[in-house]
Every structure is written in structure tokens, then in C-alpha cells.
Design an enzyme around this catalytic site. Structure first.
Site, short mmCIF file in Angstrom:
data_model
loop_
_atom_site.label_atom_id
_atom_site.label_comp_id
_atom_site.label_asym_id
_atom_site.label_seq_id
_atom_site.Cartn_x
_atom_site.Cartn_y
_atom_site.Cartn_z
CG HIS A 150 112.04 72.57 -33.08
ND1 HIS A 150 111.01 72.17 -33.25
CD2 HIS A 150 112.91 72.50 -34.27
CE1 HIS A 150 110.52 72.13 -34.55
NE2 HIS A 150 111.68 72.12 -35.20
CG ASP A 227 114.14 67.69 -29.61
OD1 ASP A 227 114.46 66.97 -30.44
OD2 ASP A 227 113.58 68.72 -29.89
CD GLN A 230 118.64 68.61 -36.26
OE1 GLN A 230 119.52 68.37 -36.86
NE2 GLN A 230 117.39 69.35 -36.87
CE LYS A 253 114.09 67.10 -37.74
NZ LYS A 253 114.21 68.24 -38.64
CB CYS A 391 110.95 75.47 -35.88
SG CYS A 391 109.98 75.13 -37.22
#
Ligand code: PLP
Length: 433
Positions: A150, A227, A230, A253, A391
Site C-alpha cells: 500500500h 503492515d 489487511q 478495518k 492506493c
């Protein structure tokens, strides 16, 4: 809405060398009907059609448990934290710090002091770049990212490298959207200071073999930032087992409020890092000659934080834990298989991201039809998806496309909603003849 009885093995495929602690076997099929009742927003109609919300990778909806927590905070104990000596402030402080303990448990961090509240994934990454990165990265050093990151896990490193005269290296991905691990291994060298890698790709859905990647990086003395934006809503994350140096995610999220996120860092690293921002609450003492800072995590939480966001996030994590991540992973894995099969039956539809191990994302193109047109026609039928580069422009460049249409899943989605998506995409094909 009812979910259809799963016919296949519920367990998503695992790659070799990949383990997710605590996931285990799902205990029971989810009662999605009951879960949906917790999300009032799902009851509405959009353009006269029942809302089918498949934009969960952008943000998830909030259960009543979280909504009521925010309402209660403002009605009953709104107050600033850490500094008040009155009852409301004590209550707010206890709830705020209680949430830190919940996050610690959720990630299985060794110490609550390793949990820093941020505005979200983006701020967590910027914090590490500007503090740890600023101190540890110099001219000629290298930072590795991957082709599937991202923008928020590219740009802060690019800015840092430009400032420091360091080099940003990119690990490539193959046509299925999997990392080419042999190429990544080749990039790791004595010059590498940090590997910043996503756990799950937001544009492709690829689940990276993060345990194996972290181990390989550590073998070369390279620190790893993961990261987790997700990954966190879809699978159990155990930071001690992963042994990652930093792990970041966003509350919104994972069914929590917007504007709140988490940076996990190993304590010794956090302790060695300079502060991110200066201000109230992060200091031990201030004179015009010298300021002494608090220890982590408070050193990194300057100013009045997003108090109700932190408290709401704690409740969201309780909500997820009570459903069980193994159950969520199994349910979403089944929907993903079902959606993949159904979408692939449509003529001209091409899935972008076909890695063997995926989570939550169905990204696709439809011949020459622009994804924005797909999104607009789907919206008229009540189906909310995202269209664009997500993104992740380097991912689009890798696949030589400007954009994709992306349906992304959450615990409250059903087989019927996948059917509605497929029906709506058929309508797009009709419209474009
Ligand atoms: C993989 C990934 N990383 C980082 C981010 C940025 O998250 P936020 O905007 O909540 O900071 C996102 C958001 O979509 C994401 O999907």
C-alpha cells in the site's frame, strides 16, 4: 439472509512454511444471521435495493457494541486521561489503559508497554520511519519494500531514503500476485537495515508467508516492520511467535472506530527510539534547558489522544475475539472460494490476485470496461465495492492496468451477497453489451 451450508473443506489453503498461531480448527459454523443483527447499518436499502456491503478492505462497519461504547463514553465519563484527579478522569483513564491491555492480549505482545496508540496504520509506519528510521538509517543503507505494498508502506520509506541518501529496493511479485521469495532473499544484504512488508495485500488479497520472511530477514540481521492493516481482521496474529520488530494496524478495518490504530514494537527498540512528536503527556519533566521524556509507550503518545477511539477499539477486539478468529477465517475463506468460482464463470472477467493463499479480497477487471463504470453500475444495484488503484499503484503497474474493481469481505458477508455481486456484474456485462 442465510448462508448456504458449506460443501467444501472450510480451511483455507496454507503454504509451506506458514503457520498462524492460535487459528486452529474452526469450532463451529458462524451464525451470520445473528452477527448481522449487530450491525445496524446493514439493514438499510441503497437505491431501493438491500445494501450489499463489499468494501470492507476500505473500512468495516461497526457493531452496536462499539457504537454504544462511544455513546456511553460521551454521556457518562467523557474526560481527559492521565492527568485528572476526579472520578470521570479516573474512569476514562482506566478504560483507555484497559484497552491497551486488550490489544496486548489480542496480539499476544509480551508487555503492554509495547502497544502504542496511533491514528492508524499510516501513522504507525510514519512514526517508525521518522524515529527508528531517522536514527538507524544513513547514506548507502537499504530499505526493502515489496511490489504489493500500500502507498502508506512505500512513501514514508521513500521520503526517509531520499532524506538520508539511502536506497529503496523492491521485492518483485509474480503473475499470481505472490512474492517471489528467491528474489527477496537476494535483496537481503549487509546494507539492508529494514524490510517493510505487508502481511496481506489490500489490492490482491495475497497472504504473505510472513513467518518465513521475518526469519530470513532476521538471519541477515535485518529488522522487519509488518503492515497488518489487511491481516488483523481476518486471522490470528501473534507478534511473539512472528518475532516481528514492528506490527501496525488500523482500528477501523477491524470493526473499531476510525482515527485509531496500533503500533506494536519490541520494547528494547521502542526504548531506543527518539520521540515522534513533542507535547503534553509524553514528558517526565520540562525546563527551558532540557526536557526528559517518559518511557514507552507514553513517550510516543503526545497530546490528548483519541480516547473514545481507543476504548471503542478495545470493545471491537473483544467482539472479534468472542466470535473467534478461526471461525472468521473459515467463514471468509469459504466465501472467498465461492466468490472466486462464481466470478470466474463470467465471460471477460479476470481476477487480479490468484495466489494460493489469499484473504478477503476479490479484485478483478472486466474486459475493457473501466472499473469505475463497474462500481457505479453495482452501486445502483445496492452493491458497494471499490474501484481504483486501491492506493497500490505499483501493483496496477505490475499488472499493466490502471485500476481494478475490488470486492472485499468481512465476517457479516453471506453467500447470498456474493450471488448479488455476481448478478450485478452480469448486469454490467448486459449494459456494455
Ligand atoms: C495494506 C494496507 N496498509 C495500509 C493502509 C492504510 O491504512 P489507514 O488509511 O487506516 O492508515 C491500508 C488501507 O487500506 C491498507 O490496506
Amino acid at each position: 439472509m442465510k448462508t448456504k451450508t458449506p460443501k467444501r473443506n472450510l480451511q483455507p489453503r496454507r503454504q509451506s512454511g506458514q503457520r498462524f498461531s492460535g487459528v486452529g480448527k474452526p469450532k463451529k459454523p458462524l451464525n451470520v444471521e445473528k452477527i448481522r443483527k449487530d450491525f445496524p447499518i446493514l439493514e438499510q436499502k441503497v437505491h431501493g435495493k438491500p445494501l450489499v456491503y463489499l468494501d470492507n478492505a476500505a473500512t468495516t462497519h461497526k457493531p452496536v457494541q462499539v457504537i454504544k461504547t462511544l455513546d456511553r463514553y460521551y454521556r457518562e465519563y467523557n474526560s481527559n486521561i492521565h492527568r485528572g484527579i476526579h472520578l470521570l478522569s479516573e474512569k476514562a483513564t482506566a478504560a483507555y489503559e484497559g484497552s491497551r491491555l486488550k490489544v496486548q492480549r489480542f496480539l499476544n505482545a509480551a508487555d503492554f508497554k509495547e502497544i502504542i496508540f496511533t491514528r492508524g496504520t499510516t501513522e504507525g509506519i510514519n512514526l517508525v520511519a521518522q524515529t527508528w528510521g531517522s536514527k538507524n538509517i544513513g547514506p548507502g543503507d537499504e530499505v526493502i519494500v515489496t511490489n504489493m505494498e500500500h502507498h502508506s508502506n512505500i512513501v514514508p520509506w521513500q521520503m526517509l531514503c531520499e532524506e538520508k541518501g539511502a536506497l529503496l529496493k523492491v521485492a518483485p511479485i509474480d503473475d499470481s500476485g505472490e512474492l517471489i521469495l528467491e528474489e527477496l532473499w537476494k535483496l537481503l544484504s549487509v546494507k539492508t537495515k529494514l524490510l517493510a512488508v505487508t502481511h496481506v495485500s489490500n489490492a490482491l488479497g495475497t497472504v504473505n508467508p510472513i513467518l518465513e520472511i521475518i526469519k530470513a530477514a532476521h538471519d541477515k540481521g535485518v529488522k522487519v516492520l509488518v503492515d497488518g492493516a489487511q491481516a488483523i481482521p481476518h486471522m490470528k496474529v501473534d507478534v511473539q511467535e512472528l518475532d516481528c520488530d514492528f506490527y501496525v494496524f488500523s482500528g477501523h478495518k477491524i470493526y473499531g472506530p476510525t482515527g485509531i490504530g496500533v503500533l506494536y514494537g519490541k520494547y528494547a527498540l521502542l526504548d531506543s527510539m527518539p520521540p515522534y512528536q513533542g507535547g503534553g503527556d509524553m514528558i517526565a519533566s520540562v525546563t527551558f534547558e532540557k526536557t526528559l521524556f517518559k518511557k514507552p509507550p507514553y513517550k510516543f503518545e503526545a497530546g490528548t489522544p483519541h480516547i473514545e477511539g481507543v476504548i471503542g477499539l478495545g470493545v471491537a477486539l473483544d467482539y472479534v475475539a468472542q466470535i473467534g478468529l478461526a471461525n472468521i477465517e473459515a467463514h471468509e475463506g469459504e466465501l472467498l472460494l465461492y466468490g472466486t468460482k462464481k466470478l470466474q464463470e463470467l465471460s471477460g472477467l479476470k481476477l487480479i490476485g490468484t495466489a494460493p493463499r489469499k484473504a478477503g479480497v476479490l479484485s478483478f477487471t472486466l474486459g475493457e470496461i473501466h472499473p469505475h463504470d463497474i462500481g457505479t453500475i453495482l452501486d445502483r444495484q445496492g452493491v458497494a465495492i471499490r474501484a481504483g488503484h486501491h492506493c497500490a499503484q505499483p501493483v496496477m503497474d505490475r499488472f499493466h492496468i490502471p485500476a481494478t474493481a475490488r470486492a472485499s469481505l468481512a465476517v457479516y458477508n453471506t453467500h447470498e451477497e456474493i450471488d448479488a455481486l455476481v448478478k450485478a456484474v452480469r448486469r454490467v456485462l448486459e449494459v456494455f453489451g
